[in-house]
Scaffold this motif. Structure first.
Motif, PDB file in Angstrom:
ATOM      1  N   LEU A  91       0.842  -1.219  -0.093  1.00 40.96           N
ATOM      2  CA  LEU A  91      -0.027   0.047  -0.024  1.00 40.96           C
ATOM      3  C   LEU A  91       0.925   1.204  -0.004  1.00 40.96           C
ATOM      4  O   LEU A  91       1.737   1.576   0.985  1.00 40.96           O
ATOM      5  N   GLY A  92       0.835   1.867  -1.212  1.00 38.03           N
ATOM      6  CA  GLY A  92       1.551   3.225  -1.368  1.00 38.03           C
ATOM      7  C   GLY A  92       2.628   3.086  -2.446  1.00 38.03           C
ATOM      8  O   GLY A  92       3.249   2.183  -3.027  1.00 38.03           O
ATOM      9  N   THR A  93       2.973   4.347  -2.816  1.00 37.21           N
ATOM     10  CA  THR A  93       3.793   4.381  -4.137  1.00 37.21           C
ATOM     11  C   THR A  93       5.035   5.394  -3.989  1.00 37.21           C
ATOM     12  O   THR A  93       5.245   5.717  -5.050  1.00 37.21           O
ATOM     13  N   GLY A  94       5.142   5.966  -2.758  1.00 35.97           N
ATOM     14  CA  GLY A  94       6.297   6.813  -2.671  1.00 35.97           C
ATOM     15  C   GLY A  94       7.618   6.326  -2.450  1.00 35.97           C
ATOM     16  O   GLY A  94       7.852   4.835  -2.901  1.00 35.97           O
ATOM     17  N   GLY A  95       8.736   6.960  -1.964  1.00 40.53           N
ATOM     18  CA  GLY A  95      10.069   6.520  -1.866  1.00 40.53           C
ATOM     19  C   GLY A  95      10.031   5.255  -1.311  1.00 40.53           C
ATOM     20  O   GLY A  95      11.073   4.301  -1.738  1.00 40.53           O
ATOM     21  N   ALA A  96       9.603   5.113  -0.151  1.00 33.40           N
ATOM     22  CA  ALA A  96       9.731   3.645   0.661  1.00 33.40           C
ATOM     23  C   ALA A  96       9.195   2.489   0.029  1.00 33.40           C
ATOM     24  O   ALA A  96       9.823   1.492  -0.190  1.00 33.40           O
ATOM     25  N   ALA A  97       8.104   2.789  -0.706  1.00 31.59           N
ATOM     26  CA  ALA A  97       7.571   1.650  -1.673  1.00 31.59           C
ATOM     27  C   ALA A  97       8.477   1.384  -2.904  1.00 31.59           C
ATOM     28  O   ALA A  97       8.498   0.172  -2.908  1.00 31.59           O
ATOM     29  N   ARG A  98       8.977   2.325  -3.292  1.00 34.31           N
ATOM     30  CA  ARG A  98       9.942   2.127  -4.347  1.00 34.31           C
ATOM     31  C   ARG A  98      11.030   0.942  -3.716  1.00 34.31           C
ATOM     32  O   ARG A  98      11.526  -0.080  -4.355  1.00 34.31           O
ATOM     33  N   ALA A  99      11.735   1.239  -2.576  1.00 36.56           N
ATOM     34  CA  ALA A  99      12.618   0.322  -2.101  1.00 36.56           C
ATOM     35  C   ALA A  99      12.173  -1.085  -1.803  1.00 36.56           C
ATOM     36  O   ALA A  99      12.664  -2.096  -2.014  1.00 36.56           O
ATOM     37  N   ILE A 100      10.874  -0.994  -1.322  1.00 35.74           N
ATOM     38  CA  ILE A 100      10.196  -2.174  -1.041  1.00 35.74           C
ATOM     39  C   ILE A 100      10.039  -3.168  -2.364  1.00 35.74           C
ATOM     40  O   ILE A 100       9.926  -4.390  -2.398  1.00 35.74           O
ATOM     41  N   VAL A 101       9.018  -2.526  -3.104  1.00 37.92           N
ATOM     42  CA  VAL A 101       8.956  -3.242  -4.555  1.00 37.92           C
ATOM     43  C   VAL A 101      10.517  -3.707  -5.103  1.00 37.92           C
ATOM     44  O   VAL A 101      10.289  -4.935  -5.536  1.00 37.92           O
ATOM     45  N   LYS A 102      11.303  -2.995  -5.127  1.00 33.96           N
ATOM     46  CA  LYS A 102      12.571  -3.628  -5.570  1.00 33.96           C
ATOM     47  C   LYS A 102      13.069  -4.623  -4.807  1.00 33.96           C
ATOM     48  O   LYS A 102      13.617  -5.865  -5.266  1.00 33.96           O
ATOM     49  N   ALA A 103      13.012  -4.536  -3.513  1.00 28.19           N
ATOM     50  CA  ALA A 103      13.410  -5.651  -2.561  1.00 28.19           C
ATOM     51  C   ALA A 103      12.742  -7.003  -2.664  1.00 28.19           C
ATOM     52  O   ALA A 103      13.077  -8.023  -2.553  1.00 28.19           O
ATOM     53  N   LEU A 104      11.341  -6.863  -2.699  1.00 27.26           N
ATOM     54  CA  LEU A 104      10.512  -8.082  -2.697  1.00 27.26           C
ATOM     55  C   LEU A 104      10.483  -8.712  -4.288  1.00 27.26           C
ATOM     56  O   LEU A 104      10.423 -10.033  -4.121  1.00 27.26           O
ATOM     57  N   ALA A 105      10.552  -7.891  -5.320  1.00 25.22           N
ATOM     58  CA  ALA A 105      10.667  -8.570  -6.503  1.00 25.22           C
ATOM     59  C   ALA A 105      12.029  -9.375  -6.633  1.00 25.22           C
ATOM     60  O   ALA A 105      11.930 -10.525  -7.307  1.00 25.22           O
ATOM     61  N   GLY A 106      13.064  -9.097  -5.854  1.00 25.33           N
ATOM     62  CA  GLY A 106      14.173  -9.827  -5.864  1.00 25.33           C
ATOM     63  C   GLY A 106      14.227 -10.951  -5.312  1.00 25.33           C
ATOM     64  O   GLY A 106      15.191 -11.801  -5.153  1.00 25.33           O
ATOM     65  N   GLU A 107      13.044 -11.106  -4.281  1.00 27.02           N
ATOM     66  CA  GLU A 107      12.759 -12.354  -3.585  1.00 27.02           C
ATOM     67  C   GLU A 107      11.883 -13.079  -3.929  1.00 27.02           C
ATOM     68  O   GLU A 107      11.351 -14.071  -3.294  1.00 27.02           O
ATOM     69  N   GLY A 108      11.669 -12.918  -5.356  1.00 25.46           N
ATOM     70  CA  GLY A 108      10.578 -13.710  -5.947  1.00 25.46           C
ATOM     71  C   GLY A 108       9.134 -13.829  -5.840  1.00 25.46           C
ATOM     72  O   GLY A 108       8.156 -14.658  -5.722  1.00 25.46           O
ATOM     73  N   PHE A 109       8.775 -12.589  -5.275  1.00 25.59           N
ATOM     74  CA  PHE A 109       7.292 -12.049  -4.992  1.00 25.59           C
ATOM     75  C   PHE A 109       6.483 -11.677  -6.080  1.00 25.59           C
ATOM     76  O   PHE A 109       6.973 -11.009  -6.683  1.00 25.59           O
ATOM     77  N   THR A 110       5.208 -12.178  -6.340  1.00 28.39           N
ATOM     78  CA  THR A 110       4.088 -11.446  -7.079  1.00 28.39           C
ATOM     79  C   THR A 110       3.746 -10.420  -6.258  1.00 28.39           C
ATOM     80  O   THR A 110       3.490 -10.567  -5.174  1.00 28.39           O
ATOM     81  N   LEU A 111       3.681  -9.220  -7.075  1.00 28.67           N
ATOM     82  CA  LEU A 111       3.209  -7.918  -6.233  1.00 28.67           C
ATOM     83  C   LEU A 111       2.083  -7.151  -6.569  1.00 28.67           C
ATOM     84  O   LEU A 111       1.617  -7.441  -7.710  1.00 28.67           O
ATOM     85  N   VAL A 112       1.142  -6.945  -5.706  1.00 35.13           N
ATOM     86  CA  VAL A 112       0.031  -6.084  -5.894  1.00 35.13           C
ATOM     87  C   VAL A 112       0.196  -4.722  -5.318  1.00 35.13           C
ATOM     88  O   VAL A 112       0.482  -4.628  -3.969  1.00 35.13           O
ATOM     89  N   LEU A 113       0.717  -3.628  -6.081  1.00 35.93           N
ATOM     90  CA  LEU A 113       1.047  -2.380  -5.716  1.00 35.93           C
ATOM     91  C   LEU A 113      -0.410  -1.501  -5.790  1.00 35.93           C
ATOM     92  O   LEU A 113      -1.105  -1.382  -6.808  1.00 35.93           O
ATOM     93  N   ALA A 114      -0.655  -0.799  -4.489  1.00 34.77           N
ATOM     94  CA  ALA A 114      -1.965  -0.099  -4.641  1.00 34.77           C
ATOM     95  C   ALA A 114      -1.532   1.427  -4.171  1.00 34.77           C
ATOM     96  O   ALA A 114      -0.802   1.553  -3.302  1.00 34.77           O
ATOM     97  N   GLY A 115      -2.096   2.357  -4.985  1.00 31.35           N
ATOM     98  CA  GLY A 115      -2.080   3.740  -4.864  1.00 31.35           C
ATOM     99  C   GLY A 115      -3.066   4.587  -5.194  1.00 31.35           C
ATOM    100  O   GLY A 115      -3.932   3.735  -5.820  1.00 31.35           O
ATOM    101  N   ARG A 116      -3.262   5.742  -4.915  1.00 33.09           N
ATOM    102  CA  ARG A 116      -4.286   6.607  -5.302  1.00 33.09           C
ATOM    103  C   ARG A 116      -4.479   6.894  -6.824  1.00 33.09           C
ATOM    104  O   ARG A 116      -5.251   7.004  -7.186  1.00 33.09           O
ATOM    105  N   ASP A 117      -3.033   6.744  -7.515  1.00 31.59           N
ATOM    106  CA  ASP A 117      -3.118   6.947  -9.111  1.00 31.59           C
ATOM    107  C   ASP A 117      -2.559   5.314  -9.518  1.00 31.59           C
ATOM    108  O   ASP A 117      -1.243   5.200  -9.299  1.00 31.59           O
ATOM    109  N   PRO A 118      -3.576   4.474  -9.886  1.00 24.79           N
ATOM    110  CA  PRO A 118      -3.050   3.216 -10.347  1.00 24.79           C
ATOM    111  C   PRO A 118      -1.987   3.155 -11.519  1.00 24.79           C
ATOM    112  O   PRO A 118      -1.313   2.408 -11.747  1.00 24.79           O
ATOM    113  N   GLU A 119      -2.109   4.330 -12.243  1.00 22.19           N
ATOM    114  CA  GLU A 119      -1.227   4.388 -13.421  1.00 22.19           C
ATOM    115  C   GLU A 119       0.150   4.672 -12.976  1.00 22.19           C
ATOM    116  O   GLU A 119       1.186   4.131 -13.415  1.00 22.19           O
ATOM    117  N   LYS A 120       0.435   5.350 -11.849  1.00 26.57           N
ATOM    118  CA  LYS A 120       1.709   5.455 -11.406  1.00 26.57           C
ATOM    119  C   LYS A 120       2.181   4.227 -10.545  1.00 26.57           C
ATOM    120  O   LYS A 120       3.308   4.092 -10.859  1.00 26.57           O
TER     121      LYS A 120
END
Length: 286
Positions: free
Chosen positions: A129-158
């Motif tokens: 939940l979130g698409t800010g700076g912390a979310a960027r680090a978390i997306v990168k980290a979890l993608a590298g650990e083999g996760f399928t991600l569902v990223l939620a933000g107020r702007d789905p296109e972002k």
């Protein structure tokens, strides 16, 4: 030479917990150095780094808002994962004297999850939940650990752009954060061997911010709830997760974890954490 030191920079900066964390470790380790905080305005970043580059006692700095992007053009080298994340939160001096930028948020976030990540799983999914700076680090980290991600933000296109940039390999999904506010009767896979995370990587629920609206019918059975917010430490999100019998990780875990990685860059050794951070946590929550 004057006493060795590292520091944290930002604007504002007085609220930072980093001096307490690093100061505690320096004292326990018996290292003759200090860790300070230094307010640096937006138009002072270049001057600050020029001055510190010439100071042999300076071991580096942590970088907080709003300078995580601005510092990058003044460094000699941007290391992974900072290059991919697009933000630097730690600067240190290399053995060759170069100023190097890295990002300790990603390994700091993963640290409390490491026992789970060391296990084998049929499938790993994280709802972020979130698409800010912390979310960027978390997306990168979890993608590298083999996760399928569902990223939620107020702007789905972002959210979609962020996934395409940071995790282009996987079958990931971008949704409106409002999707998680209403109940669902979705039938989750309840097989053994699944690892599900629900992560608040946004400021929602933080002191002075709007509440986070997340209905826990969206959390699969046995999911772990992780909130990176540190004020309050025990957020309504975590309270509700525990009430539903879910394991939780609080924001101090990531804060301390990322600080531990930075400490090693600054002072050349891992911080003393033999008590599992119990004393440090007591100090931070006093």
């Amino acid at each position: 030479m004057s006493r060795l030191y590292a520091e944290v920079i930002g604007d504002p900066i007085a609220q930072s917990k980093s001096p307490l964390i690093h100061g505690h470790w320096l004292e326990k380790a018996g290292i003759d150095a200090e860790y300070r905080h230094c307010r640096v305005a937006v138009d002072e970043v270049a001057t600050y780094l020029t001055e510190r580059r010439e100071d042999p006692a300076w071991r580096g700095c942590n970088v907080t808002m709003p300078h995580k992007l601005a510092v990058m053009e003044h460094l000699d080298l941007i290391e992974e994962p900072a290059r991919s994340i697009g933000a630097v939160n730690t600067i240190y001096r290399g053995k060759d004297g170069t100023l190097r930028g890295t990002n300790t948020d990603a390994p700091g976030f993963l640290e409390p999850l490491r026992p789970l990540l060391d296990e084998q799983h049929l499938f790993r999914m994280a709802r972020i939940l979130g698409t800010g700076g912390a979310a960027r680090a978390i997306v990168k980290a979890l993608a590298g650990e083999g996760f399928t991600l569902v990223l939620a933000g107020r702007d789905p296109e972002k959210a979609r752009r962020l996934l395409d940039e940071l995790a282009p390999e996987g079958e990931h999904h971008a949704v409106d954060i409002a999707h998680f506010a209403d109940p669902t009767d979705f039938a989750f896979d309840d097989r053994e061997g699944l690892l599900d995370l629900v992560i608040n990587a946004s400021p929602l629920g933080m002191t002075g911010q709007p509440p986070l609206h997340f209905d826990f019918t969206h959390a699969p059975p046995g999911a772990l709830a992780y909130d990176i917010v540190t004020s309050p430490l025990d957020t309504p999100f975590l309270q509700e997760a525990r009430a539903g019998g879910l394991p939780t990780v609080d924001g101090l875990s990531m804060l301390i974890g990322q600080a531990a990685v930075a400490f090693a860059y600054f002072f050349g050794q891992k911080p003393p954490r033999d008590d599992g951070d119990a004393q440090l946590r007591a100090m931070l929550t006093a």
